[in-house]
Design an enzyme around this catalytic site. Structure first.
Site, PDB file in Angstrom:
ATOM      1  N   SER A 139     -38.581 -44.553  -4.620  1.00 50.77           N
ATOM      2  CA  SER A 139     -38.467 -44.348  -6.475  1.00 50.77           C
ATOM      3  C   SER A 139     -39.372 -44.855  -6.737  1.00 50.77           C
ATOM      4  CB  SER A 139     -36.985 -44.941  -6.457  1.00 50.77           C
ATOM      5  OG  SER A 139     -36.167 -45.142  -7.407  1.00 50.77           O
ATOM      6  N   TYR A 152     -30.478 -51.330  -5.437  1.00 45.52           N
ATOM      7  CA  TYR A 152     -31.216 -50.437  -4.989  1.00 45.52           C
ATOM      8  C   TYR A 152     -32.160 -50.238  -5.565  1.00 45.52           C
ATOM      9  CZ  TYR A 152     -32.676 -45.493  -6.253  1.00 45.52           C
ATOM     10  OH  TYR A 152     -33.458 -44.240  -6.537  1.00 45.52           O
TER      11      TYR A 152
END
Length: 257
Positions: A139, A152
């Site tokens: 990401s 995350y």
């Protein structure tokens, strides 16, 4: 680039980005194992490609036994494993001081343990055949941090390190490892975050989209599933070890290196 008869395992592939990658790989001539915790959804997704090109595999990526069994099922059917796309993921948002420990552990287990377990399971097959490509779904949060996303961000940063180690260890054995780093992709996972972040940050949903999610991009556009799938194909089909241990941002300029 083509994947003619190459065998790929894609986790979390019954829907969303994983399904988009599977679709692109099949279009490039590959065979795909739709590995997902939801077997009904995996079967439905695999049926769209036909049994000669796809198979459904039930896989909880946090379970060592389930991962090992699923990988063996694919190898037993098609005789090899050429590509792993570790894509399975979830999102839970809280400020650090309010983050439940169980939720923290769940996030790291799915994103980071899942990448480790699936990589460990496929590497012996790749080493034996002398070739393979491991692709982690990272990401922009592999590079940057955002509020409310401690586990995350932690996990996505960790994938960079794991990919680099695999690239070092696998280089002489023909195995490459790389990380895709997308910006926000408009999937159910992202749609779920919009009201959650609005509540946590005390702003409107429109502000979450325009300021938090797209504010740093150069086009005010979401990254698409097709954008990510094209990079996955690049990493999967690249013909040499010149492209290994790398991460590629696909974020409309949100993060630049």
């Amino acid at each position: 680039m083509q994947l003619t008869d190459k065998v790929s395992i894609i986790t979390g592939a019954a829907s969303g980005i994983g399904f988009g990658i599977a679709k692109r790989f099949v279009a490039a001539g590959g065979k795909v194992a739709i590995a997902d915790i939801n077997m009904d959804a995996a079967r439905k997704a695999a049926a769209e490609f036909g049994e000669d090109r796809a198979m459904a595999v039930e896989m909880d990526v946090t379970s060592e036994a389930a991962v090992n069994a699923g990988v063996k099922t694919v190898a037993d059917r098609w005789g090899r494993i050429d590509v792993l796309v570790s894509n399975a993921g979830v999102q839970i948002v809280h400020p650090v001081e309010q983050f439940p420990f169980d939720a923290w552990k769940k996030m790291l287990a799915i994103h980071l343990d899942g990448a480790f377990l699936t990589s460990r399971a496929v590497l012996p097959y790749m080493y034996e055949q002398g070739s393979g490509s491991i692709i982690f779904q990272g990401s922009v949060h592999s590079k940057l941090a955002s509020a409310l996303k401690a586990p995350y961000v932690t996990a996505k940063h960790g994938l960079l390190g794991l990919a680099r180690v695999i690239a070092k260890e696998g280089g002489e054995k023909g195995v490459r490892a790389n990380v895709i780093c997308p910006g926000f992709v408009r999937t159910p996972l992202v749609d779920k975050q919009i009201p959650e972040q609005a509540e946590n940050l005390g702003i409107s949903e429109e502000e979450v989209v325009n300021d938090i999610m797209l504010g740093g991009t150069v086009t005010k556009e979401f990254t698409t599933i097709e954008d990510v799938a094209e990079i996955a194909l690049l990493f999967a089909a690249f013909p040499s070890a010149a492209l290994t241990g790398q991460s590629l941002l696909v974020s409309h300029g949100w993060c630049m290196e």
